[in-house]
Design an enzyme around this catalytic site. Sequence first.
Site, PDB file in Angstrom:
ATOM      1  N   LYS A  16     -42.690  -7.347  51.003  1.00  0.00           N
ATOM      2  CA  LYS A  16     -42.184  -6.338  49.811  1.00  0.00           C
ATOM      3  C   LYS A  16     -40.543  -6.453  49.907  1.00  0.00           C
ATOM      4  CE  LYS A  16     -43.954  -3.027  52.686  1.00  0.00           C
ATOM      5  NZ  LYS A  16     -44.419  -3.582  53.573  1.00  0.00           N
ATOM      6  N   ARG A  91     -45.024   6.244  52.163  1.00  0.00           N
ATOM      7  CA  ARG A  91     -45.835   5.731  52.958  1.00  0.00           C
ATOM      8  C   ARG A  91     -47.050   6.383  53.476  1.00  0.00           C
ATOM      9  NH1 ARG A  91     -42.454   1.605  55.218  1.00  0.00           N
ATOM     10  NH2 ARG A  91     -43.382   0.489  56.931  1.00  0.00           N
ATOM     11  N   ARG A 130     -40.758 -14.159  61.465  1.00  0.00           N
ATOM     12  CA  ARG A 130     -39.571 -13.906  60.529  1.00  0.00           C
ATOM     13  C   ARG A 130     -38.122 -13.566  61.303  1.00  0.00           C
ATOM     14  NH1 ARG A 130     -39.977  -7.991  57.830  1.00  0.00           N
ATOM     15  NH2 ARG A 130     -40.618  -7.118  59.743  1.00  0.00           N
ATOM     16  N   ARG A 163     -36.259  -8.933  64.744  1.00  0.00           N
ATOM     17  CA  ARG A 163     -36.416  -7.420  64.661  1.00  0.00           C
ATOM     18  C   ARG A 163     -37.335  -6.975  66.004  1.00  0.00           C
ATOM     19  NH1 ARG A 163     -38.104  -5.271  58.854  1.00  0.00           N
ATOM     20  NH2 ARG A 163     -39.533  -3.944  59.923  1.00  0.00           N
ATOM     21  N   ARG A 174     -48.157  -1.290  64.067  1.00  0.00           N
ATOM     22  CA  ARG A 174     -47.838  -1.188  62.591  1.00  0.00           C
ATOM     23  C   ARG A 174     -48.968  -1.506  61.603  1.00  0.00           C
ATOM     24  NH1 ARG A 174     -43.267  -5.075  62.292  1.00  0.00           N
ATOM     25  NH2 ARG A 174     -42.899  -4.541  60.272  1.00  0.00           N
TER      26      ARG A 174
HETATM   27  P1  AP5 Z   1     -40.673  -9.226  54.410  1.00  0.00           P
HETATM   28  O1  AP5 Z   1     -40.362  -9.508  52.821  1.00  0.00           O
HETATM   29  O2  AP5 Z   1     -39.777  -9.140  55.161  1.00  0.00           O
HETATM   30  O3  AP5 Z   1     -41.827  -8.268  54.426  1.00  0.00           O
HETATM   31  P2  AP5 Z   1     -42.031  -6.880  54.314  1.00  0.00           P
HETATM   32  O4  AP5 Z   1     -43.329  -6.504  53.615  1.00  0.00           O
HETATM   33  O5  AP5 Z   1     -40.865  -6.288  53.794  1.00  0.00           O
HETATM   34  O6  AP5 Z   1     -42.356  -6.187  55.861  1.00  0.00           O
HETATM   35  P3  AP5 Z   1     -41.569  -5.302  56.695  1.00  0.00           P
HETATM   36  O7  AP5 Z   1     -41.921  -5.572  58.157  1.00  0.00           O
HETATM   37  O8  AP5 Z   1     -40.133  -5.017  56.345  1.00  0.00           O
HETATM   38  O9  AP5 Z   1     -42.280  -4.083  56.014  1.00  0.00           O
HETATM   39  P4  AP5 Z   1     -42.642  -2.597  57.011  1.00  0.00           P
HETATM   40  O10 AP5 Z   1     -42.934  -1.914  55.789  1.00  0.00           O
HETATM   41  O11 AP5 Z   1     -43.240  -2.798  58.237  1.00  0.00           O
HETATM   42  O12 AP5 Z   1     -41.283  -2.471  57.473  1.00  0.00           O
HETATM   43  P5  AP5 Z   1     -39.784  -1.481  57.090  1.00  0.00           P
HETATM   44  O13 AP5 Z   1     -38.541  -1.966  57.257  1.00  0.00           O
HETATM   45  O14 AP5 Z   1     -40.258  -0.726  55.628  1.00  0.00           O
HETATM   46  O15 AP5 Z   1     -41.601 -10.696  54.678  1.00  0.00           O
HETATM   47  C1  AP5 Z   1     -42.039 -11.080  56.094  1.00  0.00           C
HETATM   48  C2  AP5 Z   1     -41.956 -12.255  56.533  1.00  0.00           C
HETATM   49  O16 AP5 Z   1     -42.713 -13.101  55.669  1.00  0.00           O
HETATM   50  C3  AP5 Z   1     -40.496 -12.753  56.111  1.00  0.00           C
HETATM   51  O17 AP5 Z   1     -40.149 -13.716  57.258  1.00  0.00           O
HETATM   52  C4  AP5 Z   1     -40.482 -13.628  54.845  1.00  0.00           C
HETATM   53  O18 AP5 Z   1     -39.695 -14.843  54.782  1.00  0.00           O
HETATM   54  C5  AP5 Z   1     -42.025 -14.194  55.150  1.00  0.00           C
HETATM   55  N1  AP5 Z   1     -42.472 -14.081  53.517  1.00  0.00           N
HETATM   56  C6  AP5 Z   1     -42.543 -13.241  52.717  1.00  0.00           C
HETATM   57  N2  AP5 Z   1     -43.122 -13.479  51.454  1.00  0.00           N
HETATM   58  C7  AP5 Z   1     -43.929 -14.695  52.075  1.00  0.00           C
HETATM   59  C8  AP5 Z   1     -44.873 -15.329  51.227  1.00  0.00           C
HETATM   60  N3  AP5 Z   1     -45.393 -15.095  49.911  1.00  0.00           N
HETATM   61  N4  AP5 Z   1     -45.417 -16.504  51.879  1.00  0.00           N
HETATM   62  C9  AP5 Z   1     -44.989 -17.069  53.113  1.00  0.00           C
HETATM   63  N5  AP5 Z   1     -44.082 -15.863  53.731  1.00  0.00           N
HETATM   64  C10 AP5 Z   1     -43.526 -15.125  53.165  1.00  0.00           C
HETATM   65  O19 AP5 Z   1     -40.113  -0.118  57.919  1.00  0.00           O
HETATM   66  C11 AP5 Z   1     -39.963  -0.230  59.616  1.00  0.00           C
HETATM   67  C12 AP5 Z   1     -40.216   0.989  60.192  1.00  0.00           C
HETATM   68  O20 AP5 Z   1     -39.366   1.903  59.745  1.00  0.00           O
HETATM   69  C13 AP5 Z   1     -41.725   1.389  60.077  1.00  0.00           C
HETATM   70  O21 AP5 Z   1     -42.317   0.853  61.110  1.00  0.00           O
HETATM   71  C14 AP5 Z   1     -41.611   2.980  60.233  1.00  0.00           C
HETATM   72  O22 AP5 Z   1     -41.281   3.185  61.850  1.00  0.00           O
HETATM   73  C15 AP5 Z   1     -40.109   3.327  59.713  1.00  0.00           C
HETATM   74  N6  AP5 Z   1     -40.280   3.583  58.018  1.00  0.00           N
HETATM   75  C16 AP5 Z   1     -39.637   2.987  57.105  1.00  0.00           C
HETATM   76  N7  AP5 Z   1     -40.158   3.694  55.988  1.00  0.00           N
HETATM   77  C17 AP5 Z   1     -40.720   4.979  56.459  1.00  0.00           C
HETATM   78  C18 AP5 Z   1     -41.414   5.931  55.782  1.00  0.00           C
HETATM   79  N8  AP5 Z   1     -41.380   5.844  54.355  1.00  0.00           N
HETATM   80  N9  AP5 Z   1     -42.166   6.893  56.339  1.00  0.00           N
HETATM   81  C19 AP5 Z   1     -41.970   6.619  57.817  1.00  0.00           C
HETATM   82  N10 AP5 Z   1     -41.467   5.797  58.693  1.00  0.00           N
HETATM   83  C20 AP5 Z   1     -40.907   4.732  57.749  1.00  0.00           C
END
Ligand code: AP5
Length: 224
Positions: A16, A91, A130, A163, A174
Site C-alpha cells: 500500500k 481499518r 523491508r 521497523r 498483524r
Molecule cells: P509496503 O509498501 O511497505 O507495504 P504496506 O502495505 O504499506 O505495509 P505496512 O506494513 O506499512 O502496512 P501496515 O498496514 O501493516 O502498516 P501501517 O504503517 O499502516 O511494502 C512492504 C515491503 O514489500 C517493502 O519492503 C516493499 O519494498 C516490498 N514490496 C512492495 N510491493 C512489492 C511488490 N509488488 N513485489 C515485491 N515486493 C514489494 O500501520 C502500522 C501500525 O499502526 C498498525 O499495526 C496499527 O498498530 C497502527 N495503525 C495504523 N493505521 C491504523 C488504523 N487505521 N487503525 C488502528 N491502528 C492503526
Amino acid sequence: MSELNLILIGPPGAGKGTQAERLQRDLDVPFVSTGEMLRANVKQESALGKQAKRYMDAGDLVPDDLIVKMARERLQLEDAQDGFILDGFPRTLEQAEALDEMLSGLTRRVTAAVLIDVPDAEVERRLSGRRVCEKGGHNYHVEFDPPKRDSVCDEDGSPLVQREDDKPEVIRRRLAVYHEQTEPLISFYDDKGLLRRIDGTHDAADVHDHIRAVIATLRHEENV
Ligand code: AP5
C-alpha cells in the site's frame, strides 16, 4: 463528483505504501497514511504517540476513537479538500462508518476502495525484508527493491532501518488482526459497489500500472 477520494486496503506488507508513493506522483492529491502519522507521533513522543506505541509494537490496532480523531483532523486540512489517497485508514468497520459520516457531512464520498491482495506467505517474505528510511519513510526491500548503496536511502541519503513491528512474531499478529478486523471492509465496500481488486503479487511496477488503469476507468465513469 469532482474529486478522487481513494482508499487503499490490503494486508500489512501488501504494498500500500509503495503504491501510494507512486500514485502520489501521478495524481495531484495528498497521500495520508495513518501508520506514518502514528510513527511520527511516536518519534515526537506526543501524547498520542505514547498511547499508540504499545498497540503498534504488539501488532494490534490503535483504538478507533484515537484514530478517527487523528484522521478527521488530517482530512479537514486545506490540501485534502480536492481529493486524497488514504493508506491504512479505515481499518475497522467503525472507522469506515466514521469516514462515511465525515465525508457525507461535506457532501463528499469515497470514490473507490482499492484492495491490494497478497497471500500471507508473501506478506511474511516482504515484511521480513523491508527496510525504511529514517527520515522520509521511503520503502525498500533487501531482495525485491534494494537501494543503490547498501542501507542508505536513494532519495535522501538517510540510514535504512527495520521497523519494530516487522519482527516475525509481530508480523504474524498483524496478519491475524487484519483477517479479523480489517477484512470485513472488503464486503462493506463491495456491497456499496466501490471495491476494486488488484492482484498484488506481481512486481510493483505492474501493480502500479493496474491501479492506474483502474483510476483511469473511475475518472471516466465519474467524470473527474
Ligand atoms: P509496503 O509498501 O511497505 O507495504 P504496506 O502495505 O504499506 O505495509 P505496512 O506494513 O506499512 O502496512 P501496515 O498496514 O501493516 O502498516 P501501517 O504503517 O499502516 O511494502 C512492504 C515491503 O514489500 C517493502 O519492503 C516493499 O519494498 C516490498 N514490496 C512492495 N510491493 C512489492 C511488490 N509488488 N513485489 C515485491 N515486493 C514489494 O500501520 C502500522 C501500525 O499502526 C498498525 O499495526 C496499527 O498498530 C497502527 N495503525 C495504523 N493505521 C491504523 C488504523 N487505521 N487503525 C488502528 N491502528 C492503526
